[in-house]
Design an enzyme around this catalytic site. Structure first.
Site, PDB file in Angstrom:
ATOM      1  N   SER A 189       0.831  -1.208   0.000  1.00  0.00           N
ATOM      2  CA  SER A 189       0.000   0.000   0.000  1.00  0.00           C
ATOM      3  C   SER A 189       0.866   1.258   0.000  1.00  0.00           C
ATOM      4  O   SER A 189       1.825   1.364   0.753  1.00  0.00           O
ATOM      5  CB  SER A 189      -0.885  -0.005   1.249  1.00  0.00           C
ATOM      6  N   SER A 236     -15.692  27.429 -25.159  1.00  0.00           N
ATOM      7  CA  SER A 236     -15.984  26.301 -26.037  1.00  0.00           C
ATOM      8  C   SER A 236     -15.006  26.339 -27.203  1.00  0.00           C
ATOM      9  O   SER A 236     -14.703  27.411 -27.727  1.00  0.00           O
ATOM     10  CB  SER A 236     -17.420  26.415 -26.556  1.00  0.00           C
ATOM     11  N   ASN A 276     -18.498  28.749 -20.080  1.00  0.00           N
ATOM     12  CA  ASN A 276     -19.117  27.612 -19.403  1.00  0.00           C
ATOM     13  C   ASN A 276     -18.740  27.508 -17.923  1.00  0.00           C
ATOM     14  O   ASN A 276     -17.575  27.690 -17.572  1.00  0.00           O
ATOM     15  CB  ASN A 276     -18.710  26.315 -20.114  1.00  0.00           C
ATOM     16  N   GLU A 292     -20.106  22.124 -13.158  1.00  0.00           N
ATOM     17  CA  GLU A 292     -20.478  20.872 -13.826  1.00  0.00           C
ATOM     18  C   GLU A 292     -19.634  19.701 -13.315  1.00  0.00           C
ATOM     19  O   GLU A 292     -20.135  18.601 -13.088  1.00  0.00           O
ATOM     20  CB  GLU A 292     -20.350  21.027 -15.346  1.00  0.00           C
ATOM     21  N   TYR A 342      -9.906  -8.932  11.270  1.00  0.00           N
ATOM     22  CA  TYR A 342      -9.213  -8.199  10.216  1.00  0.00           C
ATOM     23  C   TYR A 342      -9.001  -9.057   8.972  1.00  0.00           C
ATOM     24  O   TYR A 342      -8.628 -10.229   9.066  1.00  0.00           O
ATOM     25  CB  TYR A 342      -7.838  -7.682  10.706  1.00  0.00           C
TER      26      TYR A 342
HETATM   27  N1  ARG Z   1      -1.826  -2.088   5.246  1.00  0.00           N
HETATM   28  C1  ARG Z   1      -2.797  -2.736   6.067  1.00  0.00           C
HETATM   29  C2  ARG Z   1      -4.153  -2.032   5.965  1.00  0.00           C
HETATM   30  O1  ARG Z   1      -4.204  -0.974   5.429  1.00  0.00           O
HETATM   31  C3  ARG Z   1      -2.348  -2.685   7.490  1.00  0.00           C
HETATM   32  C4  ARG Z   1      -2.737  -3.843   8.325  1.00  0.00           C
HETATM   33  C5  ARG Z   1      -2.074  -5.071   7.873  1.00  0.00           C
HETATM   34  N2  ARG Z   1      -2.344  -6.146   8.758  1.00  0.00           N
HETATM   35  C6  ARG Z   1      -2.145  -7.366   8.404  1.00  0.00           C
HETATM   36  N3  ARG Z   1      -2.393  -8.278   9.256  1.00  0.00           N
HETATM   37  N4  ARG Z   1      -1.721  -7.700   7.193  1.00  0.00           N
HETATM   38  O2  ARG Z   1      -5.161  -2.497   6.366  1.00  0.00           O
END
Ligand code: ARG
Length: 453
Positions: A25, A278, A286, A291, A318
């Site tokens: 991420s 335009s 515009n 919009e 989780y």
């Molecule tokens: N990057 C993960 C999230 O946004 C963090 C938690 C990750 N936890 C795990 N057990 N893989 O949710």
């Protein structure tokens, strides 16, 4: 990918490039300051409970302070092996503090960590959204003051309804937006509850004390159930709803800003630098900001839906699915932030010169002129309906009516009733609290200014 010391112990090979590309991420990097704050609170708790001794606590806090400074100065760098923001901070703490850095994650999981970070982040963002709303409300109030006693028709069913001050119309949008600001503040009441100390899902054999980390975060409530703490994301979908409602209000305002600048309405003109041309029709100017605001509301409303969809099939606790909440809510949050700003710029530039309402908007006033003298409203309504029908049949307007026209419909009409057929007079006679009168506008402006400064 080589060094994945965070969880590499049981793995014989490192992650494949495709796994990493798909699962790591980056969007959460905006939570960097929040992650550090959460870690400081956690370490503070570990020290206060004696889980870590004073020396280790101090080493960790100093390393975290240094990371915070690196972030502030823009020197913090992410490594390719950082799976997410939490990994990045922990990696850096270990680099700075040596093996003691490895104690940072004592009694903690990324599961309670990410929930903490996101709560801290949304609390900050909510304050920013409230600021943005207040700024736009300030623009609406400024325009309301500027247009003075300009009168326009209110509309129902897109039909001219009653005469009202243009300021009353503008301030209607302000009140809706102020409720959104209130909703952001209300949502913070549920966002600012600490999940820290819940661990992976079931707590820890360390005597963690969530009250201490909660206080260190500046909050006063923490989770009651560790599984709920790491699994729940209703605080995110609630924030998402508030974003969606705010964006729906902005979209509704945008729709009016678009209508008002049409030739047919002719209410408003916007400055050149906030409108677009335009490529084909040289005469066009515009209102693209409005919009796009209306168009982008589709994305924010979809985000609110997506945040609920993300949760609905997840068993406790989780799952990595929950990483997606950030992609969704951050994108929607950015759109609302930018829309508040852009609509504010467009509206600030507006000059208003609406045509007066048609005299038909005074029909209700004419009925009320009878009703205030004790004629049952239903009879008064009927009498005015008869006047309207007769005048329309002759191709005349209500403003053209004579006393004879009125008396032909109901002999209880009086000469002074003709005065209300002027839309400006109808507004001057408006008495009800919060109605479309100049007194009401003045009171609203005062109330709004005391709210937004
Ligand atoms: N990057 C993960 C999230 O946004 C963090 C938690 C990750 N936890 C795990 N057990 N893989 O949710």
């Amino acid at each position: 990918m080589s060094d994945h010391s965070l969880w590499g112990g049981r793995f014989e090979s490192g992650p494949s490039e495709v796994l990493w590309r798909y699962t790591a991420s980056e969007i959460d990097r905006r939570m960097l300051p929040d992650d550090i704050r959460g870690s400081v609170a956690h370490v503070t708790m570990l020290g206060a409970t004696g889980i870590l001794d004073a020396s280790d606590t101090d080493t960790l806090l100093r390393a975290l302070e240094q990371v915070a400074q690196e972030v502030e100065r823009g020197h913090f760098t992410f490594a390719e092996t950082d799976e997410d923001v939490h990994t990045a901070v922990e990696r850096r703490v270990i680099e700075l503090a040596g093996p003691v850095g490895g104690k940072l994650h004592t009694g903690r999981s990324r599961n309670d960590q990410v929930a903490t970070d996101l709560r801290l982040h949304l609390e900050r963002q909510a304050a920013d959204r409230v600021g943005g709303i207040h700024a736009l409300v300030g623009v609406l109030a400024g325009k309301a003051a500027e247009v003075g006693d300009t009168i326009v028709p209110s509309f129902t069913h897109h039909q001219q309804a009653q005469a009202v001050p243009l300021a009353h119309h503008l301030l209607a949008h302000a009140w809706a937006l102020l409720r959104d600001a209130e909703r952001f503040e209300d949502a913070v009441g549920r966002i600012a509850r600490s999940p820290l100390g819940a661990g992976a899902s079931g707590g820890s054999m360390f005597p963690l004390d969530p009250a201490i980390s909660t206080k260190a975060l500046g909050w006063d409530r923490h989770f009651e159930n560790s599984m709920d703490a790491v699994a729940s994301r209703d605080f995110v979908s609630e924030y998402g709803f508030v974003l969606a409602q705010c964006m729906a209000h902005l979209s509704r305002l945008a729709e009016e800003l678009i209508l008002w600048t049409t030739t047919e309405f002719g209410w408003a003109m916007y400055a050149d630098d906030v409108t677009t041309g335009s490529s084909a029709m040289p005469q066009k100017k515009n209102p693209d900001i409005a919009e796009l605001a209306r168009g982008r509301s589709a994305r924010v409303i979809a985000a609110s839906n997506a945040l609920l969809t993300l949760q609905k099939g997840l068993s406790l606790t989780y799952f990595r699915d929950l990483q997606e909440d950030k992609e969704i809510v951050f994108a929607a949050d950015d759109l609302v932030r930018d829309t508040l700003e852009a609509i504010g710029a467009l509206l600030s530039s507006a000059t208003f010169d609406p045509p007066p309402p048609s005299s038909w908007v005074t029909a209700l006033d004419l009925a009320e002129a009878l009703a205030v003298r004790g004629v049952p409203f239903r009879e008064a309504h009927h009498a005015v309906g008869v006047v309207v029908a007769a005048l329309s049949a002759d191709g005349r307007d209500l403003g053209d009516a004579t006393l004879d026209d009125l008396i032909a419909a109901d002999e209880r009409f009086e000469a002074s009733d003709l005065e209300v057929l002027d839309p400006a007079e109808s507004v001057r006679r408006r008495r009800s609290i919060g109605g479309g009168s100049f007194e009401s506008v003045a009171a609203q402006l005062e109330a709004i200014r005391s709210l937004v400064g």
